[in-house]
Design an enzyme around this catalytic site. Structure first.
Site, short mmCIF file in Angstrom:
data_model
loop_
_atom_site.label_atom_id
_atom_site.label_comp_id
_atom_site.label_asym_id
_atom_site.label_seq_id
_atom_site.Cartn_x
_atom_site.Cartn_y
_atom_site.Cartn_z
CG HIS A 138 -1.86 1.18 1.26
ND1 HIS A 138 -3.17 1.13 0.86
CD2 HIS A 138 -1.65 2.46 1.66
CE1 HIS A 138 -3.73 2.32 0.99
NE2 HIS A 138 -2.82 3.16 1.49
CD GLU A 139 1.27 3.62 3.70
OE1 GLU A 139 1.41 4.68 3.06
OE2 GLU A 139 0.22 3.34 4.33
CG HIS A 160 0.18 6.15 -0.94
ND1 HIS A 160 -0.79 6.90 -1.55
CD2 HIS A 160 -0.44 5.51 0.09
CE1 HIS A 160 -1.96 6.72 -0.91
NE2 HIS A 160 -1.77 5.87 0.08
MG MG Z 1 -3.28 5.36 1.74
#
Ligand code: MG
Length: 502
Positions: free
Chosen positions: A267-268, A271
């Protein structure tokens, strides 16, 4: 990028100071989350507040304001120049339209509200938070009036997080999600597979040292550049951009849950890949950075869910997991691991929710925010409305307000309008993926661990542009269609019908 207009040129150079201040502020917050000694809190708050004041002075600077007005009147701007002016007008809205005393009032009110919220959650006493929440809501409404809107006050707040997103669109999207996800959840809960306990994987202990090594491996594989970032530990994982060549991520390692740290890394990492993939000539300009919270979240959700929770990714990762956790995972198969990665369980807590139930948590928050800001319910009634909606949408009912209306920090910060961007992220991700699959054999690439080809597609279609195209324009460019919840719903129905043999 060619900047020829003299006003835009001047704006870009003036904005560079705002960008530098933002980077330093970000470094202070990163340090606060990762390293800060407990007694340094007060000094750090003062340092951050001072930088916030300097930044707001830059936005309010008379010369900057005049230049921005001139640039808005300019004709024949090229695409980059137009986007720069548009982004600055959007960024300046808050500073130029909301009176400074209101901004100061908001900052004081929300810092008190945050401490009240923390105490209220610890003691499970909503009444401790209620008077503060009332003040925050009253201020948010005042801010909405200053910023302006054409239809509903809540629109003004939504637009600050996702440019152009409105209450009206939200009602259509969340209305369809509540209906369709509710029906899917009911089917899953009646299935045979749902009744079998699949949770045994998460009862034994998994060494955090190995979890970190697996997270490093996964990040390297998907293309995160460790020479332009780093991964540290934080209680609530996040990604933060500290300037050119410095996009940091954080993770957490729960001894009983090795899946969580893999998913946080994906997830990170998602990003961070977005930030690392923006063309370098945008650095320090108003075109730098991901374009909106929703689009940003789509890049993280893509890697976390579309890739990370796919059967093919589990097959790819299985030998790695087993090399580290030989004894613990000895008896597991790709099939059983994949089930553990995707188990559907309605729960009270948003951050622990699975793909099927997650957006029902957001729908509830969207509906409550809309009702509060547009003046349809009272702050006193929030806990009760929360309980009723949880029961209706998820079939579970919080026994305490700490597990209910007090679970998220967002409202204490005054971030009304933020929650919907989580769902928008899921929807954009599914829509992008649908069209990505027309060009790439996604499942095969994932199974073979060829993540470079996937990342190249994202860079070419999304990442490189930073904040050049606004969300609606970007979605249209990449997929040829406006945003629709159907891609996401189709993806979920197909995936979970197979998994739960519906
Ligand atoms: Mg997020």
């Amino acid at each position: 990028m060619k900047i020829e207009n003299i006003y835009v040129k001047k704006l870009v150079s003036q904005y560079r100071e705002i960008s530098l201040l933002n980077n330093v502020s970000a470094l202070l917050s990163w340090d606060l989350e990762v390293n800060l000694p407990s007694r340094a809190m007060e000094a750090r708050s003062a340092q951050s507040a001072y930088l916030t004041k300097l930044t707001s002075d830059k936005w309010l600077d008379t010369d900057f304001k005049k230049t921005l007005e001139k640039a808005q009147e300019a004709r024949n701007l090229n695409a980059h120049e137009k986007a720069i002016v548009r982004n600055l007008v959007q960024g300046a809205k808050f500073y130029h339209r909301v009176p400074q005393e209101t901004i100061v009032n908001l900052s004081e009110t929300t810092s008190k509200a945050f401490f009240a919220w923390r105490e209220a959650r610890e003691k499970n006493k909503y009444k401790l938070f209620e008077p503060h929440l009332k003040k925050v809501i009253a201020l948010s409404k005042i801010i909405a009036e200053h910023i302006g809107y054409s239809d509903k006050p809540y629109d003004a707040l939504l637009d600050m997080y996702e440019p152009g997103f409105t209450t009206k669109e939200g009602k259509v999207i969340f209305g369809s999600l509540v209906k369709e996800l509710g029906a899917l959840l009911t089917k899953i809960k009646k299935s045979q597979a749902y009744l079998i306990d699949e949770n045994k994987l998460l009862t034994t202990e998994y060494s955090p040292t190995y979890q970190k090594q697996i997270a490093d491996f996964v990040l390297n594989k998907i293309g995160y550049d460790f020479s332009a970032g780093r991964m540290d530990v934080a209680a609530h994982p996040f990604t933060i951009e500290l300037g050119a060549g410095d996009v940091r991520i954080t993770n957490r390692y729960s001894p009983h849950n090795f899946i969580e740290s893999v998913m946080v890394a994906m997830h990170e990492g998602g990003h961070a890949l977005y930030e690392q993939g923006i063309v370098r000539e945008f650095d320090g300009t108003p075109l730098a950075g991901g374009v909106s919270l929703g689009i940003h979240e789509s890049q993280s959700r893509f890697w976390e869910n579309q890739v990370g929770r796919s059967r093919e990714f589990v097959e790819f990762l299985e030998p790695v997991l087993k090399a580290f956790y030989q004894k613990e995972l000895n008896a597991e198969t790709a099939e059983s691991l994949s089930k553990a990665f995707n188990m559907v369980r309605p729960s009270l807590i948003r951050v622990e929710a699975d793909e099927v139930t997650y957006n029902l948590h957001i729908a509830l928050r969207f509906e409550l925010e809309e009702a509060i800001i547009n003046g349809k319910i009272k702050v006193e009634d929030l806990p009760e409305v929360w309980r009723t909606k949880m029961k209706k949408y998820l079939g579970v009912e919080p026994k305490s307000d700490s597990e209910g209306v007090l679970q998220d920090v967002h409202w204490s910060h005054g971030s009304f309008g933020y929650f919907p961007t989580y769902t928008l992220g899921n929807l954009y991700a599914a829509q992008f993926t649908f069209f990505m699959k027309r060009e790439l054999a996604l499942a095969k690439l994932i199974r073979e661990g060829d993540f470079g080809t996937i990342l190249s597609w994202q860079r070419k279609n999304i990442h490189q542009y930073g904040s050049l195209y606004w969300p609606k324009e970007l979605v249209k460019r990449v997929t040829g269609k406006p945003l629709s919840p159907d891609y996401f719903l189709d993806y979920l129905k197909k995936k979970y019908s197979e998994m739960y043999s519906l």
